[in-house]
Design a protein around this motif. Structure first.
Motif, PDB file in Angstrom:
ATOM      1  N   GLU A 144       0.842  -1.202   0.000  1.00 40.78           N
ATOM      2  CA  GLU A 144       0.000   0.000   0.000  1.00 40.78           C
ATOM      3  C   GLU A 144       0.876   1.251   0.000  1.00 40.78           C
ATOM      4  O   GLU A 144       0.606   2.216  -0.723  1.00 40.78           O
ATOM      5  CB  GLU A 144      -0.912  -0.021   1.233  1.00 40.78           C
ATOM      6  N   HIS A 145       1.945   1.231   0.793  1.00 39.09           N
ATOM      7  CA  HIS A 145       2.890   2.355   0.809  1.00 39.09           C
ATOM      8  C   HIS A 145       3.565   2.497  -0.559  1.00 39.09           C
ATOM      9  O   HIS A 145       3.736   3.617  -1.058  1.00 39.09           O
ATOM     10  CB  HIS A 145       3.950   2.163   1.888  1.00 39.09           C
ATOM     11  N   GLU A 168       2.359   1.573  -3.400  1.00 40.07           N
ATOM     12  CA  GLU A 168       1.341   2.040  -4.350  1.00 40.07           C
ATOM     13  C   GLU A 168       1.174   3.559  -4.251  1.00 40.07           C
ATOM     14  O   GLU A 168       1.028   4.245  -5.262  1.00 40.07           O
ATOM     15  CB  GLU A 168       0.009   1.331  -4.060  1.00 40.07           C
ATOM     16  N   LYS A 169       1.215   4.077  -3.036  1.00 39.50           N
ATOM     17  CA  LYS A 169       1.105   5.528  -2.847  1.00 39.50           C
ATOM     18  C   LYS A 169       2.280   6.239  -3.518  1.00 39.50           C
ATOM     19  O   LYS A 169       2.099   7.262  -4.168  1.00 39.50           O
ATOM     20  CB  LYS A 169       1.034   5.872  -1.364  1.00 39.50           C
ATOM     21  N   ASP A 170       3.477   5.693  -3.349  1.00 41.70           N
ATOM     22  CA  ASP A 170       4.652   6.278  -4.001  1.00 41.70           C
ATOM     23  C   ASP A 170       4.524   6.202  -5.519  1.00 41.70           C
ATOM     24  O   ASP A 170       4.870   7.146  -6.229  1.00 41.70           O
ATOM     25  CB  ASP A 170       5.932   5.562  -3.557  1.00 41.70           C
ATOM     26  N   LYS A 204       2.079   8.863  -6.854  1.00 40.78           N
ATOM     27  CA  LYS A 204       2.327  10.236  -6.390  1.00 40.78           C
ATOM     28  C   LYS A 204       2.127  11.223  -7.550  1.00 40.78           C
ATOM     29  O   LYS A 204       2.626  11.015  -8.649  1.00 40.78           O
ATOM     30  CB  LYS A 204       3.755  10.322  -5.857  1.00 40.78           C
ATOM     31  N   ASP A 219      -7.174  11.031  -8.349  1.00 41.46           N
ATOM     32  CA  ASP A 219      -7.970   9.803  -8.305  1.00 41.46           C
ATOM     33  C   ASP A 219      -8.529   9.468  -9.680  1.00 41.46           C
ATOM     34  O   ASP A 219      -8.569   8.313 -10.087  1.00 41.46           O
ATOM     35  CB  ASP A 219      -9.118   9.925  -7.293  1.00 41.46           C
ATOM     36  N   LYS A 252      -5.756   8.030 -11.820  1.00 36.83           N
ATOM     37  CA  LYS A 252      -5.478   6.650 -11.386  1.00 36.83           C
ATOM     38  C   LYS A 252      -6.537   5.706 -11.943  1.00 36.83           C
ATOM     39  O   LYS A 252      -6.213   4.638 -12.471  1.00 36.83           O
ATOM     40  CB  LYS A 252      -5.446   6.567  -9.861  1.00 36.83           C
TER      41      LYS A 252
END
Length: 142
Positions: free
Chosen positions: A111-112, A114-116, A119, A123, A126
């Motif tokens: 999840e971390h 994926e956030k990177d 960036k 939404d 994405k």
């Protein structure tokens, strides 16, 4: 004739996939896992206990590759192989408690990542990207 590979969508998808795979491999190495092994854990959480052939189909791998993945996860006590109630020749792959706990940790780690990865994307962007990538996958799977 000069060729401009920079205009090829497949080239950029391949390069992005290469970087992404390297990042995942680096993170998963901390847990002594490969990307394929982690995908099995994710699939078992998402779809529940499954036949080995179902996992193989969902992961788009050959039977021999699936056997290797399953064997390595068995050795790590992350999964169990149980006999089917209807056909003893058929094996059902089940996550162990250790496997469930590791999958939860991996899910948070990815999840971390994926956030990177996303960036600077809205939404909407994405969602558009997901839609386009799923369409590409469908085109290649036909």
């Amino acid at each position: 004739m000069k060729r401009n590979i920079d205009d090829r969508v497949g080239y950029h998808i391949g390069v992005a996939a290469h970087f992404l795979q390297n990042n995942y491999n680096q993170k998963l190495a901390e847990f002594a896992l490969t990307v394929a092994q982690a995908k099995v854990l994710f699939m078992l959480i998402n779809y529940g206990d499954q036949l080995q052939s179902e996992l193989q189909s969902r992961l788009y791998v050959k039977g021999s590759t699936m056997n290797g993945i399953v064997d390595s996860l068995l050795k790590k006590d992350l999964i169990e192989k149980n006999d089917s109630e209807t056909d003893r020749r058929t094996k059902i792959i089940v996550l162990t408690e250790k496997g469930k706990a590791l999958e939860e940790t991996l899910w948070l780690e990815t999840e971390h990542m994926e956030k990177d990865l996303m960036k600077g994307f809205s939404d909407n962007e994405k969602n558009q990207l997901l839609t386009l990538l799923k369409r590409i996958k469908q085109n290649l799977d036909e």
